[in-house]
Design an enzyme around this catalytic site. Structure first.
Site, PDB file in Angstrom:
ATOM      1  N   ASP A   1       9.422   2.697   2.036  1.00 34.86           N
ATOM      2  CA  ASP A   1       8.229   3.618   2.312  1.00 34.86           C
ATOM      3  C   ASP A   1       8.037   3.422   3.733  1.00 34.86           C
ATOM      4  OD1 ASP A   1       5.689   4.778   2.863  1.00 34.86           O
ATOM      5  OD2 ASP A   1       4.525   3.819   1.107  1.00 34.86           O
TER       6      ASP A   1
ATOM      7  N   PHE B   1       0.795  -1.272   0.092  1.00 39.36           N
ATOM      8  CA  PHE B   1      -0.079   0.026   0.094  1.00 39.36           C
ATOM      9  C   PHE B   1       0.872   1.286   0.164  1.00 39.36           C
ATOM     10  CE2 PHE B   1      -2.341   3.747   1.650  1.00 39.36           C
ATOM     11  CZ  PHE B   1      -3.371   3.543   0.718  1.00 39.36           C
TER      12      PHE B   1
ATOM     13  N   LYS C   1       2.425  10.890   7.276  1.00 38.10           N
ATOM     14  CA  LYS C   1       1.550  10.736   8.343  1.00 38.10           C
ATOM     15  C   LYS C   1       2.033  11.451   9.573  1.00 38.10           C
ATOM     16  CE  LYS C   1      -1.391   6.893   6.740  1.00 38.10           C
ATOM     17  NZ  LYS C   1      -0.776   5.962   5.737  1.00 38.10           N
TER      18      LYS C   1
HETATM   19  C1  LIG Z   1      -0.992   5.838   4.217  1.00 42.65           C
HETATM   20  C2  LIG Z   1       0.149   5.585   3.290  1.00 42.65           C
HETATM   21  C3  LIG Z   1       0.644   5.962   2.268  1.00 42.65           C
HETATM   22  C4  LIG Z   1      -0.257   7.257   1.642  1.00 42.65           C
HETATM   23  O1  LIG Z   1      -0.533   8.285   2.385  1.00 42.65           O
HETATM   24  P1  LIG Z   1      -1.684   9.222   2.356  1.00 42.65           P
HETATM   25  O2  LIG Z   1      -1.014  10.601   3.027  1.00 42.65           O
HETATM   26  O3  LIG Z   1      -2.673   8.802   2.535  1.00 42.65           O
HETATM   27  O4  LIG Z   1      -1.293   9.903   0.792  1.00 42.65           O
HETATM   28  C5  LIG Z   1       1.791   5.588   1.605  1.00 42.65           C
HETATM   29  N1  LIG Z   1       2.215   4.644   2.071  1.00 42.65           N
HETATM   30  C6  LIG Z   1       2.214   3.997   3.152  1.00 42.65           C
HETATM   31  C7  LIG Z   1       2.875   2.827   3.641  1.00 42.65           C
HETATM   32  C8  LIG Z   1       0.919   4.487   3.978  1.00 42.65           C
HETATM   33  O5  LIG Z   1       0.844   3.802   5.099  1.00 42.65           O
END
Ligand SMILES: *Cc1c(COP(=O)(O)O)cnc(C)c1O
Length: 410
Positions: free
Chosen positions: A234, A149, A263
């Site tokens: 990520d 994700f 986040k």
């Molecule tokens: C939440 C998330 C994203 C995307 O972040 P948004 O601020 O919702 O665009 C990307 N990578 C990971 C691992 C995430 O948990």
């Protein structure tokens, strides 16, 4: 100050009904309407209190309205909120220096949402491949993991393996190869002279807190070094204290070439994300080649700096590690008593509930009625990710509610 009377007059049920005709249905929220929050607790329109065991998918690692973060935001609101990057602002240099130092990297590209950080990382990796590695024009590939994700843009869903995230949104962006997660052999086979980068989550959050085998991240590091491509981690959900260390890659003492953060970087106040890397990598961007009206704005930089200050103390990482033991031991005791399995690291757990007891959604709704907010991921898996400020007593209370619900009393 008086609250707007229209919304104050409407009940939770009325507000939920009011959303239906006017809001796009891209989420399926639990039926709770939050109006106020402080620390680990939220309060709904009717004044019912709930322990927040989701923490905005880790955007609220420091809890709701952490005093130091609110103070930084208030102070900045009274000075300057936005300049655009057409001009310099007096908060950005300090933020970039602090974030680079915290993460052991050299340069920062400030963005807003996580998806933007991922998109920016993809662009930087491609440009690096053409300019530094010498990949022929438009041939660069990026290897990603199944079950990933990384966000919701058209390019990002192009390499998702979740059909509900993709269906109806094509045509998709080419240039991505998908291999099974936690499989170094498959990764090795997919990497070749066109590979710009390997992009993975050190722990797959949305997939259900999937933790790779010990040695996987070290293997990815060794493989990307051998292949001469970038390792992009990520850490948008796994980073900034959640797993008991500043970054999840630290559990294997691995330093990626590129870190994607988001986040919690915005302290639960404003969206703040960043690509953080060595100068050799982020240095490929020249003026005019990438941008964002809001990226690096002074309010975001002030809040982001305050977040880095909190993380510099090590207190939150320590709490996540220590309370993570409580979380793991409590979940262990529930295996065979409603829990069929779980994975946890720090204050982060994916809990597979016996499907006979209910779906993840049903369990989440029952927990909500017990005053505990969690969210299901897939099928019968629920995710626990409380604010790192949670007390041991609050954590034990929440786990008591989980036990109650799973035993069918709730
Ligand atoms: C939440 C998330 C994203 C995307 O972040 P948004 O601020 O919702 O665009 C990307 N990578 C990971 C691992 C995430 O948990």
């Amino acid at each position: 100050m008086t609250a707007p009377t229209l919304s104050a007059a409407r009940s939770s049920a009325e507000l939920i009904r009011a959303e239906e005709p006017v809001l796009a249905h891209n989420y399926h929220p639990l039926p709770v309407v939050v109006a106020r929050a402080e620390g680990t607790w939220v309060e709904d329109v009717e004044g019912r209190r709930y322990l927040d065991m989701l923490a905005g998918y880790s955007a609220l690692n420091f809890g709701h309205r952490h005093p130091a973060l609110i103070e930084a935001a208030h102070h900045q609101l009274d000075q300057l909120t936005l300049t655009s990057r057409a001009f310099h602002n007096d908060r950005l240099a300090g933020f970039a220096e602090a974030l680079a130092e915290l993460t052991g990297q050299e340069m920062v590209l400030p963005m807003n949402t996580g998806a933007e950080a991922v998109e920016s990382g993809v662009k930087v990796a491609r440009k690096w491949a053409y300019e530094v590695k010498g990949v022929p024009a438009d041939r660069a590939t990026i290897v990603v993991a199944a079950g990933n994700f990384h966000g919701r843009t058209t390019t990002i869903v192009s390499f998702s393996t979740d059909e509900s995230a993709r269906a109806g949104f094509g045509p998709f962006t080419p240039g991505f190869r998908i291999v099974p997660y936690n499989d170094l052999g498959a990764l090795e086979a997919a990497v070749d002279e066109t590979t710009a980068a390997v992009l993975i989550e050190p722990i797959q959050g949305e997939a259900g807190v999937i933790i790779p085998d010990d040695g996987y991240l070290r293997g990815v590091r060794a493989l990307t070094d051998r292949a001469g491509c970038l390792f992009i981690a990520d850490e948008i959900q796994s980073g900034l204290g959640r797993t008991g260390t500043t970054l999840a890659v630290e559990h294997e003492s691995v330093v990626p070439d590129v870190l994607l953060l988001g986040k919690a970087l915005g302290g639960g106040i404003v969206p703040v994300s960043a690509v953080v890397a060595r100068r050799e990598v982020l240095g490929v961007l020249g003026p005019g080649e990438h941008g964002s009206t809001f990226g690096g704005n002074p309010l975001a930089a002030a809040v982001g700096s305050a977040v880095v200050d909190l993380l510099r103390t090590g207190e939150f990482q320590r709490r996540a590690a220590e309370l993570g033991v409580v979380l793991r031991d409590s979940l262990k005791a529930l295996v065979g008593r409603g829990v069929v399995g779980f994975r946890s690291r720090g204050l982060w757990a994916g809990v597979d509930v016996d499907p006979a007891i209910g779906t993840g959604r049903e369990i989440s709704e029952r927990l909500m009625r017990e005053g505990v907010l969690v969210k299901d991921t897939h099928g019968s898996t629920i995710r626990l990710a409380p604010p790192l400020t949670i007390t041991e007593e609050e954590l034990r209370g929440a786990l008591g509610s989980v036990e109650k619900v799973l035993s069918g009393i709730g």
